[in-house]
Design a protein around this motif. Structure first.
Motif, PDB file in Angstrom:
ATOM      1  N   GLU A   3       0.830  -1.202   0.000  1.00 37.91           N
ATOM      2  CA  GLU A   3       0.000   0.000   0.000  1.00 37.91           C
ATOM      3  C   GLU A   3       0.867   1.256   0.000  1.00 37.91           C
ATOM      4  O   GLU A   3       0.567   2.247  -0.684  1.00 37.91           O
ATOM      5  CB  GLU A   3      -0.933  -0.013   1.224  1.00 37.91           C
ATOM      6  CG  GLU A   3      -1.906   1.151   1.236  1.00 37.91           C
ATOM      7  CD  GLU A   3      -2.848   1.093   2.424  1.00 37.91           C
ATOM      8  OE1 GLU A   3      -3.618   2.040   2.594  1.00 37.91           O
ATOM      9  OE2 GLU A   3      -2.774   0.097   3.178  1.00 37.91           O
ATOM     10  N   ALA A   4       1.980   1.207   0.767  1.00 42.01           N
ATOM     11  CA  ALA A   4       2.893   2.360   0.798  1.00 42.01           C
ATOM     12  C   ALA A   4       3.528   2.583  -0.570  1.00 42.01           C
ATOM     13  O   ALA A   4       3.684   3.730  -1.030  1.00 42.01           O
ATOM     14  CB  ALA A   4       3.965   2.130   1.854  1.00 42.01           C
ATOM     15  N   LYS A   5       3.910   1.485  -1.263  1.00 40.06           N
ATOM     16  CA  LYS A   5       4.486   1.609  -2.598  1.00 40.06           C
ATOM     17  C   LYS A   5       3.488   2.220  -3.577  1.00 40.06           C
ATOM     18  O   LYS A   5       3.837   3.070  -4.406  1.00 40.06           O
ATOM     19  CB  LYS A   5       4.945   0.246  -3.096  1.00 40.06           C
ATOM     20  CG  LYS A   5       6.183  -0.293  -2.410  1.00 40.06           C
ATOM     21  CD  LYS A   5       6.563  -1.652  -2.984  1.00 40.06           C
ATOM     22  CE  LYS A   5       7.811  -2.217  -2.287  1.00 40.06           C
ATOM     23  NZ  LYS A   5       8.192  -3.547  -2.841  1.00 40.06           N
ATOM     24  N   ASP A   6       2.239   1.775  -3.485  1.00 41.34           N
ATOM     25  CA  ASP A   6       1.210   2.321  -4.374  1.00 41.34           C
ATOM     26  C   ASP A   6       1.028   3.810  -4.156  1.00 41.34           C
ATOM     27  O   ASP A   6       0.845   4.586  -5.108  1.00 41.34           O
ATOM     28  CB  ASP A   6      -0.113   1.589  -4.157  1.00 41.34           C
ATOM     29  CG  ASP A   6      -0.053   0.134  -4.612  1.00 41.34           C
ATOM     30  OD1 ASP A   6       0.830  -0.178  -5.428  1.00 41.34           O
ATOM     31  OD2 ASP A   6      -0.876  -0.668  -4.126  1.00 41.34           O
ATOM     32  N   GLN A   7       1.075   4.241  -2.897  1.00 40.86           N
ATOM     33  CA  GLN A   7       0.924   5.666  -2.595  1.00 40.86           C
ATOM     34  C   GLN A   7       2.092   6.463  -3.151  1.00 40.86           C
ATOM     35  O   GLN A   7       1.930   7.580  -3.666  1.00 40.86           O
ATOM     36  CB  GLN A   7       0.803   5.868  -1.086  1.00 40.86           C
ATOM     37  CG  GLN A   7      -0.526   5.381  -0.507  1.00 40.86           C
ATOM     38  CD  GLN A   7      -0.607   5.558   0.994  1.00 40.86           C
ATOM     39  OE1 GLN A   7       0.381   5.934   1.637  1.00 40.86           O
ATOM     40  NE2 GLN A   7      -1.780   5.292   1.540  1.00 40.86           N
ATOM     41  N   GLU A   8       3.316   5.880  -3.054  1.00 38.29           N
ATOM     42  CA  GLU A   8       4.490   6.556  -3.607  1.00 38.29           C
ATOM     43  C   GLU A   8       4.363   6.727  -5.116  1.00 38.29           C
ATOM     44  O   GLU A   8       4.709   7.767  -5.684  1.00 38.29           O
ATOM     45  CB  GLU A   8       5.756   5.758  -3.274  1.00 38.29           C
ATOM     46  CG  GLU A   8       6.163   5.838  -1.803  1.00 38.29           C
ATOM     47  CD  GLU A   8       7.400   5.004  -1.518  1.00 38.29           C
ATOM     48  OE1 GLU A   8       7.967   4.447  -2.497  1.00 38.29           O
ATOM     49  OE2 GLU A   8       7.794   4.916  -0.346  1.00 38.29           O
ATOM     50  N   LYS A   9       3.845   5.671  -5.811  1.00 41.98           N
ATOM     51  CA  LYS A   9       3.655   5.766  -7.256  1.00 41.98           C
ATOM     52  C   LYS A   9       2.662   6.843  -7.631  1.00 41.98           C
ATOM     53  O   LYS A   9       2.833   7.582  -8.590  1.00 41.98           O
ATOM     54  CB  LYS A   9       3.187   4.422  -7.790  1.00 41.98           C
ATOM     55  CG  LYS A   9       4.245   3.324  -7.751  1.00 41.98           C
ATOM     56  CD  LYS A   9       3.670   2.020  -8.288  1.00 41.98           C
ATOM     57  CE  LYS A   9       4.735   0.906  -8.213  1.00 41.98           C
ATOM     58  NZ  LYS A   9       4.189  -0.391  -8.715  1.00 41.98           N
ATOM     59  N   VAL A  10       1.625   6.961  -6.819  1.00 40.90           N
ATOM     60  CA  VAL A  10       0.597   7.984  -7.085  1.00 40.90           C
ATOM     61  C   VAL A  10       1.189   9.374  -6.926  1.00 40.90           C
ATOM     62  O   VAL A  10       0.956  10.291  -7.725  1.00 40.90           O
ATOM     63  CB  VAL A  10      -0.607   7.789  -6.145  1.00 40.90           C
ATOM     64  CG1 VAL A  10      -1.574   8.947  -6.285  1.00 40.90           C
ATOM     65  CG2 VAL A  10      -1.320   6.485  -6.483  1.00 40.90           C
ATOM     66  N   VAL A  11       2.001   9.578  -5.858  1.00 38.90           N
ATOM     67  CA  VAL A  11       2.613  10.875  -5.606  1.00 38.90           C
ATOM     68  C   VAL A  11       3.575  11.231  -6.728  1.00 38.90           C
ATOM     69  O   VAL A  11       3.606  12.354  -7.223  1.00 38.90           O
ATOM     70  CB  VAL A  11       3.339  10.870  -4.236  1.00 38.90           C
ATOM     71  CG1 VAL A  11       4.152  12.131  -4.083  1.00 38.90           C
ATOM     72  CG2 VAL A  11       2.328  10.728  -3.116  1.00 38.90           C
ATOM     73  N   THR A  12       4.388  10.244  -7.176  1.00 39.52           N
ATOM     74  CA  THR A  12       5.340  10.461  -8.262  1.00 39.52           C
ATOM     75  C   THR A  12       4.631  10.818  -9.556  1.00 39.52           C
ATOM     76  O   THR A  12       5.052  11.725 -10.302  1.00 39.52           O
ATOM     77  CB  THR A  12       6.193   9.203  -8.466  1.00 39.52           C
ATOM     78  OG1 THR A  12       6.831   8.847  -7.252  1.00 39.52           O
ATOM     79  CG2 THR A  12       7.236   9.439  -9.546  1.00 39.52           C
ATOM     80  N   ALA A  13       3.542  10.134  -9.839  1.00 37.56           N
ATOM     81  CA  ALA A  13       2.778  10.422 -11.056  1.00 37.56           C
ATOM     82  C   ALA A  13       2.193  11.830 -11.023  1.00 37.56           C
ATOM     83  O   ALA A  13       2.153  12.531 -12.032  1.00 37.56           O
ATOM     84  CB  ALA A  13       1.679   9.402 -11.232  1.00 37.56           C
ATOM     85  N   ASP A  14       1.707  12.268  -9.846  1.00 39.45           N
ATOM     86  CA  ASP A  14       1.156  13.610  -9.721  1.00 39.45           C
ATOM     87  C   ASP A  14       2.223  14.681  -9.951  1.00 39.45           C
ATOM     88  O   ASP A  14       1.960  15.727 -10.558  1.00 39.45           O
ATOM     89  CB  ASP A  14       0.532  13.781  -8.341  1.00 39.45           C
ATOM     90  CG  ASP A  14      -0.711  12.940  -8.193  1.00 39.45           C
ATOM     91  OD1 ASP A  14      -1.276  12.524  -9.221  1.00 39.45           O
ATOM     92  OD2 ASP A  14      -1.129  12.672  -7.035  1.00 39.45           O
TER      93      ASP A  14
END
Length: 485
Positions: free
Chosen positions: A473-484
């Motif tokens: 879940e933490a990795k998914d959140q990091e990917k979302v932040v990076t994409a933004d």
């Protein structure tokens, strides 16, 4: 006059009387005989201070049916007959589990009620119209009492006799286990040996349940006074093997009730369900086991809500489009939640009295709250894993011991490991022909240690899965932040 002359004259008088009576019956017309008998009875009423009430064995058109009143009176008089009557009949009645004694024909027994003395007599007479279904002789009971006590006898006393007689019948009859098939009930004799004395549970909790059941079975006047149907709902929940089925058998044996095991999955629709439940007798337990698995009673409301939302959305897109009919869904569900609830606490619940409705489930959280609220399931009973107090009851039943040096170690393990009463009982089965309980207790300790170790490994595995899920879940959140960014 000598004694022999007196007996000779008495014999002559009796013979003459019999001759006159025979001539009277043969030559006097039947209608005249009937009138003479009627007026003689009227004359006797003025002289005799007693009244008589007759209860025939057969009733209905053509005397085809056995009278419930006669059967109840026969049960009521059974104990008095065994102590007073000189001639008795003994038999095992239909659906009875004990020998029934009743007074023979033309016997009489006395009874007392509120200081009054009454007499019951049994009799029989030839049937006027014997046929294939009507016996040649008709039996009856006749109650004789003083006419000044007419109101007391016709009211409170006869009500007492019928009620007590039915209670005696219920105690003596064999209990039955019913099951439904093709919209009909079939039954076998219920011979389950479970009782509250053999149940593995906390003694205080056991006592509370027994008191609640007995209070219900004797509360007819209370339910009538407060305007409620004479029924009560029980929800038994807990892990598998914790004694739910044994609890139900113990309830039936304690109260002497029949048991109706209702299989909802074999019921076609709500109409058939109502028909089946209408045929359930009083003094019975209606059982629905594993209610969460019997039908999809938990998700029907959610499905309907989601379907309505979907129809609304589609209607906004295309106002001309009509929503799909719900027949497919109802065909799959067969019996609906509302159909079941209508019989549990609707108007149909008052059709019959003194009935317990029992649901069992392993997962109480899956049930619709509407199904288990007060008024439907009045008492919730959790049957959990075996603890030390319950173990002591099992040890006393299985091993006939109340203490042992290994009890201390078992107590510690029971608090740390989860074993169902069924698993504990299996370990307590005799392990040696000698009957030494030590081997059984050691087997239980090994089982508890194994269960404890399995629980520890499962907890570690669950912790690892939880930790892994958190990392993903933490990795998914990091990917979302990076994409933004």
């Amino acid at each position: 006059m000598e004694a022999k002359d007196m007996f000779a004259n008495l014999g002559s008088i009796i013979a003459s009387s019999m001759f006159v009576w025979a001539m009277f019956q043969q030559y006097v017309p039947y209608q005249l005989q009937h009138n003479i008998e009627k007026y003689c009875q009227i004359l006797v009423r003025f002289v005799c201070p007693y009244i008589q009430i007759r209860f025939d064995e057969l009733t209905g058109d053509y005397d085809m049916f056995r009278s419930e009143a006669y059967t109840a009176i026969q049960a009521y008089l059974s104990s008095r007959s065994s102590t007073q009557a000189k001639r008795l009949k003994a038999d095992i009645a239909k659906n009875s589990q004990s020998l029934a004694l009743r007074m023979d024909d033309h016997e009489e027994v006395a009874d007392e009620f509120q200081g009054l003395k009454l007499w019951w007599a049994s009799g029989k007479e030839a049937s006027n119209t014997p046929s294939y279904w009507t016996p040649e002789e008709k039996r009856y009971y006749r109650l004789t009492c003083h006419k000044r006590h007419r109101e007391l006898i016709l009211g409170p006393y006869l009500n007492h006799v019928i009620k007590e007689g039915k209670a005696i019948e219920a105690r003596n009859r064999q209990r039955k286990l019913y099951t439904n098939s093709d919209s009909k009930w079939s039954h076998v004799v219920l011979k389950h040996p479970a009782s509250f004395q053999t149940l593995a549970m906390d003694p205080e909790k056991k006592k509370e349940i027994m008191e609640d059941l007995i209070a219900f079975s004797t509360a007819e006047e209370f339910y009538e006074r407060v305007g409620r149907a004479w029924k009560r709902g029980y929800l038994l929940y807990g892990p598998p093997g914790t004694g739910k089925s044994s609890m139900i058998a113990a309830m039936a044996n304690l109260l002497g009730y029949d048991l109706y095991d209702l299989e909802l999955t074999s019921v076609k629709n709500n109409t058939e369900l109502r028909k089946l439940l209408m045929e359930v007798s009083s003094k019975s337990i209606i059982l629905i086991e594993d209610i969460d698995c019997s039908l999809d009673l938990t998700g029907q409301r959610k499905k309907k809500k989601k379907k309505n939302e979907k129809d609304e959305a589609e209607k906004k897109k295309d106002p001309q489009q009509k929503p799909e009919k719900e027949e497919k869904e109802t065909e799959e569900s067969k019996v609906t939640l509302s159909g079941l609830l209508n019989f549990i606490d609707g108007l149909w619940s008052a059709c019959g009295g003194e009935r317990l409705i029992v649901f069992t489930t392993n997962y109480v959280e899956k049930l619709d709250p509407a199904l288990i609220r007060s008024g439907r399931m009045d008492k919730h009973i959790e049957l959990s894993y075996c603890r030390f107090e319950a173990f002591k009851g099992l040890a006393k039943n299985y091993l006939q011991i109340e203490s042992h040096p290994l009890f201390g170690r078992i107590r510690e393990l029971l608090e740390e490991a989860n074993l169902s009463p069924a698993d504990v009982a299996e370990h307590l089965m005799p392990k040696r022909a000698s009957g030494d309980p030590t081997f059984s207790l050691e087997s239980l300790i090994q089982g508890l240690q194994k269960a404890k170790e399995e629980a520890r490994l499962k907890a570690e595995e669950d912790a690892k899965k939880k930790e892994q899920a958190a990392k993903e879940e933490a990795k998914d959140q990091e990917k979302v932040v990076t994409a933004d960014e």
